[in-house]
Design a protein around this motif. Structure first.
Motif, PDB file in Angstrom:
ATOM      1  N   THR A  43      19.087   2.586   0.329  1.00 34.01           N
ATOM      2  CA  THR A  43      18.043   2.027  -0.532  1.00 34.01           C
ATOM      3  C   THR A  43      16.669   2.172   0.122  1.00 34.01           C
ATOM      4  N   PHE A  44      16.616   1.839   1.410  1.00 38.89           N
ATOM      5  CA  PHE A  44      15.350   1.945   2.133  1.00 38.89           C
ATOM      6  C   PHE A  44      14.871   3.396   2.172  1.00 38.89           C
ATOM      7  N   LEU A  45      15.770   4.292   2.531  1.00 35.49           N
ATOM      8  CA  LEU A  45      15.377   5.703   2.666  1.00 35.49           C
ATOM      9  C   LEU A  45      15.081   6.334   1.305  1.00 35.49           C
ATOM     10  N   GLY A  46      15.563   5.700   0.264  1.00 35.69           N
ATOM     11  CA  GLY A  46      15.327   6.206  -1.088  1.00 35.69           C
ATOM     12  C   GLY A  46      13.904   5.991  -1.584  1.00 35.69           C
ATOM     13  N   ASN A  47      13.109   5.239  -0.834  1.00 37.03           N
ATOM     14  CA  ASN A  47      11.706   5.036  -1.177  1.00 37.03           C
ATOM     15  C   ASN A  47      10.816   5.615  -0.076  1.00 37.03           C
ATOM     16  N   PRO A  48      10.622   6.932  -0.114  1.00 34.97           N
ATOM     17  CA  PRO A  48       9.939   7.614   0.993  1.00 34.97           C
ATOM     18  C   PRO A  48       8.576   7.014   1.323  1.00 34.97           C
ATOM     19  N   GLU A  49       7.865   6.569   0.306  1.00 28.15           N
ATOM     20  CA  GLU A  49       6.549   6.016   0.590  1.00 28.15           C
ATOM     21  C   GLU A  49       6.658   4.741   1.430  1.00 28.15           C
ATOM     22  N   ASP A  50       7.656   3.897   1.112  1.00 25.21           N
ATOM     23  CA  ASP A  50       7.877   2.678   1.905  1.00 25.21           C
ATOM     24  C   ASP A  50       8.194   3.019   3.356  1.00 25.21           C
ATOM     25  N   VAL A  51       8.997   4.052   3.531  1.00 25.30           N
ATOM     26  CA  VAL A  51       9.380   4.445   4.888  1.00 25.30           C
ATOM     27  C   VAL A  51       8.158   4.955   5.649  1.00 25.30           C
ATOM     28  N   ALA A  52       7.372   5.802   4.980  1.00 25.57           N
ATOM     29  CA  ALA A  52       6.237   6.452   5.649  1.00 25.57           C
ATOM     30  C   ALA A  52       5.095   5.487   5.933  1.00 25.57           C
ATOM     31  N   THR A  53       4.980   4.453   5.096  1.00 23.22           N
ATOM     32  CA  THR A  53       3.842   3.541   5.267  1.00 23.22           C
ATOM     33  C   THR A  53       4.281   2.178   5.805  1.00 23.22           C
ATOM     34  N   PHE A  54       5.532   2.100   6.293  1.00 21.68           N
ATOM     35  CA  PHE A  54       6.041   0.838   6.836  1.00 21.68           C
ATOM     36  C   PHE A  54       5.117   0.358   7.951  1.00 21.68           C
ATOM     37  N   SER A  55       4.728  -0.896   7.864  1.00 22.12           N
ATOM     38  CA  SER A  55       3.826  -1.458   8.870  1.00 22.12           C
ATOM     39  C   SER A  55       4.199  -2.917   9.107  1.00 22.12           C
ATOM     40  N   LYS A  56       4.958  -3.160  10.152  1.00 21.43           N
ATOM     41  CA  LYS A  56       5.512  -4.481  10.409  1.00 21.43           C
ATOM     42  C   LYS A  56       4.475  -5.605  10.386  1.00 21.43           C
ATOM     43  N   PRO A  57       3.345  -5.453  11.081  1.00 22.12           N
ATOM     44  CA  PRO A  57       2.409  -6.576  11.100  1.00 22.12           C
ATOM     45  C   PRO A  57       1.842  -6.932   9.734  1.00 22.12           C
ATOM     46  N   HIS A  58       1.938  -6.018   8.791  1.00 23.46           N
ATOM     47  CA  HIS A  58       1.363  -6.283   7.471  1.00 23.46           C
ATOM     48  C   HIS A  58       2.381  -6.692   6.426  1.00 23.46           C
ATOM     49  N   THR A  59       3.633  -6.901   6.855  1.00 24.73           N
ATOM     50  CA  THR A  59       4.614  -7.418   5.913  1.00 24.73           C
ATOM     51  C   THR A  59       4.502  -8.944   5.903  1.00 24.73           C
ATOM     52  N   ALA A  60       4.786  -9.532   4.754  1.00 21.69           N
ATOM     53  CA  ALA A  60       4.547 -10.971   4.597  1.00 21.69           C
ATOM     54  C   ALA A  60       5.756 -11.802   5.032  1.00 21.69           C
ATOM     55  N   PRO A  61       5.546 -12.727   5.986  1.00 22.59           N
ATOM     56  CA  PRO A  61       6.639 -13.604   6.399  1.00 22.59           C
ATOM     57  C   PRO A  61       6.905 -14.699   5.367  1.00 22.59           C
TER      58      PRO A  61
END
Length: 622
Positions: free
Chosen positions: A255-273
């Motif tokens: 599922t994760f790899l199926g969204n290439p843009e999410d993979v390429a632009t993944f940015s841990k500090p900017h994900t919402a806790p």
DNA sequence: GTTAGAGTTGGGCCT
DNA sequence: CAGGCCCAACTCTAA
């Protein structure tokens, strides 16, 4: 070389048959006639170590899923779970099946290293050949340490330098399309199939609601070596919604790899806790139990990003904030842990700063850790710790996170930062060892290297030093969610509060508390401490501790005089004193006068001009 | 030996 | 309102 080879493939942590270099090596043994897939259900794990229901449940599901995968490849195969310590039950298996080879994946952490050394010695005595293959991390942590001059890797930069020297990360190993039969799935154990008696105290006794029959026989209650169930261990059902297993893990990965843009632009500090649905991939539990291979994830991301880059759709993120950086940190901690003894405690840990935390581990005269930890004399700290653990600090953000942690066995990475900072250097000034223990109990993805490593990071004991950066308990969660969704879910007593007070309900006027159906101090606790007063004290004490500069391996720590040393230092600097708001205000004003006083001109030349090449600029009005 | 600059993810204020 | 800048000042490393 014996004419016929008969192997045991010993599963320990990693529960999959994909991307397994050790399994590949096992199946390549010349003249291989049989393989038995075994799991030794170590009593230390279920009696000697506090583990929450969610991790037990996830582990059992993952074992069953692995067993099913084995059966899919060969109908006569399954995972054979033998109840007992590995050093007791493995030799019985060797004898019963005429084993020539023992194969397992290398595990570099301290507990596993000690256990495996014992097993290797036993195997050698019996003439069983041991094949141990690295595969759990991107690089073999022991090799990383060696290339790093036998020192623990303490910065990501340092780790990356070593990795570059070692070379490329291999592609995932192929998943076997066929497997040999097992020798037999029975053991010659008529005399030995007895109840195993755990010699010490059962640390999980309080979560057992039924009779523990798991260890009544070495072959399990049904006598067929099947995967244990929660009921057999006397446990009720887990509360988590996260399901274990290699199949489930691969689904999530796809599922994760199926969204290439999410993979390429993944940015841990900017994900919402703060988000209700995880804003990250939730792959960590599957990585922890090896339901997916680390190279599957690494190369999966690499390939997807490579394809995506060709479309020229936008800019990708880079290390350390992207997925590769996250995996590299995991490897960095693994290498640090394998090189540094006592990595999971302060005492004897050379990379860990000594800070005079409350509720530190207690040791006997021989230097052994006392378990379970006796109650400390510091009643205030014990009460703060209990409130933190149980999610009743009176700070809704902290309480929501801790309740989610207990219920789901998972919280967002930044939520972990926030609660860890609060417990240690931010406000409570309680030892990270206590926090680490609670995470060990409740997090499904708890890892023996990453977890203590991150606790040392967040408590500014190692890896990180900017102790004056403290997460706000109200302002910080509000940055990503003003409405407080997570609080409303996990602290339902607060659900009717208006947004304005959702992270600080104690500041709401009585009328608002009444209309929100929640009186603070009655229906929800009043804060256990003053956020800002405690923060200032903590920063001052950390400053003292840094000035004294002791580490866990210092003579003073081992002899037990370190705490007094720091207390003397605090008395000298006044770091222990609580300052009133007025005093703080006066101090701040004095500081400001000092800064904007006569030294002004020098300030401009050295600081502002040197940096930007600009002179003082009139402040714009309006 | 000294020093500037960077370091996984802070708060507060301003634009 | 997201992003930039400063705050005050930690350690580590590369130059």
């Amino acid at each position: 070389m014996p004419a016929e080879a008969r192997a045991i493939y010993w599963f320990r942590t990693d529960l999959r048959i994909t991307d397994s270099p050790a399994l590949t090596k096992c199946l390549a043994i010349p003249n291989l006639k049989s393989v038995n897939f075994a799991w030794c259900w170590d009593p230390n794990y279920i009696y000697g170590h506090r583990v929450g229901l969610n991790r037990f449940s996830f582990l059992l599901e993952s074992m069953q899923s692995l067993s099913d995968e084995l059966t899919k490849v060969n109908k006569s195969q399954k995972l054979q779970v033998v109840r007992g310590p590995p050093e007791k039950v493995l030799p019985i298996m060797w004898e019963s099946w005429g084993i020539t080879h023992l194969v397992f994946e290398k595990d570099a952490n301290e507990y596993a290293k000690v256990r495996d050394a014992r097993i290797k010695k036993l195997a050698e005595e019996k003439g069983v050949e041991v094949i141990e293959v690295h595969g759990r991390h991107l690089y073999d942590p022991e090799q990383v340490v060696k290339v790093n001059g036998n020192k623990p890797t303490m910065t990501l930069h340092q780790w990356q330098g070593v990795a570059q020297k070692i070379g490329k990360i291999p592609r995932p190993s192929e998943t076997p399309k066929k497997l040999p039969d097992p020798n037999s799935t029975d053991l010659k154990h008529s005399k030995k199939d007895e109840k195993y008696k755990w010699p010490g105290e059962d640390l999980n006794a309080e979560i057992r609601t039924g009779k523990d029959t798991c260890y009544d026989r070495m072959s399990g209650p049904k006598g067929d070596y099947s995967v244990p169930t929660m009921t057999e261990m006397g446990f009720s059902d887990a509360t988590t919604t996260i399901k274990g297993g290699t199949v489930e893990g691969h689904k999530r990965l796809d599922t994760f790899l199926g969204n290439p843009e999410d993979v390429a632009t993944f940015s841990k500090p900017h994900t919402a806790p703060t988000s209700l649905e995880p804003s990250t991939t939730l792959l960590s539990p599957y990585i922890k139990f090896g339901c997916i291979g680390i190279r599957e994830l690494w190369w999966g991301c690499k390939d997807v990003i490579e394809e995506w880059s060709k479309t020229g759709k936008g800019k990708k993120t880079s290390e350390p904030e992207n997925m590769f950086g996250q995996l590299e940190f995991r490897d960095m901690y693994a290498a640090a842990e394998t090189a540094q003894e006592n990595f999971q405690q302060i005492r004897g840990n050379a990379v860990c700063r000594y800070i005079d935390w409350a509720l530190q581990n207690q040791y006997n005269d021989k230097g052994d850790l006392i378990l379970p930890r006796p109650r400390d004399d510091d009643e205030e700290a014990e009460e703060r710790f209990a409130a933190w653990r149980e999610g009743r600090t009176g700070f809704p953000w902290i309480d929501a996170c801790m309740r989610q942690l207990k219920h789901e066995g998972w919280i967002h990475h930044l939520a972990r930062h926030s609660v860890a900072c609060f417990l240690t250097r931010g406000q409570c000034y309680i030892s990270w060892e206590r926090g680490m223990e609670v995470f060990d109990e409740w997090l499904i993805d708890w890892d023996p290297a990453s977890n203590p490593g991150n606790w040392m990071w967040l408590s500014c004991s190692a890896f990180f030093a900017q102790y004056y950066r403290v997460y706000g308990l109200v302002s910080w969660p509000a940055k990503t969610d003003k409405h407080g969704e997570l609080v409303r879910k996990y602290c339902p007593e607060l659900k009717d509060f208006p947004d304005k007070y959702i992270y600080s309900p104690h500041l709401a006027p009585e009328s608002v508390q009444k209309s929100s159906n929640c009186i603070i101090g009655k229906d929800y606790p009043f804060p256990i401490l003053d956020e800002h007063v405690e923060k200032d004290r903590c920063i001052a004490r950390l400053k003292d501790a840094y000035a004294v500069g002791l580490h866990g391996d210092a003579k003073e720590v081992l002899e037990g005089t370190a705490k007094q040393m720091l207390e003397d230092k605090h008395a000298e600097t006044g770091a222990g004193e609580v300052k009133s708001d007025k005093e703080k205000k006066d101090l701040k004003a004095a500081e400001k006068r000092k800064r904007s006083g006569d030294g002004n001109i020098e300030d401009w030349t050295t600081k502002k001009q040197g940096k930007k090449g600009l002179g003082p600029v009139e402040k714009r009005d309006g």
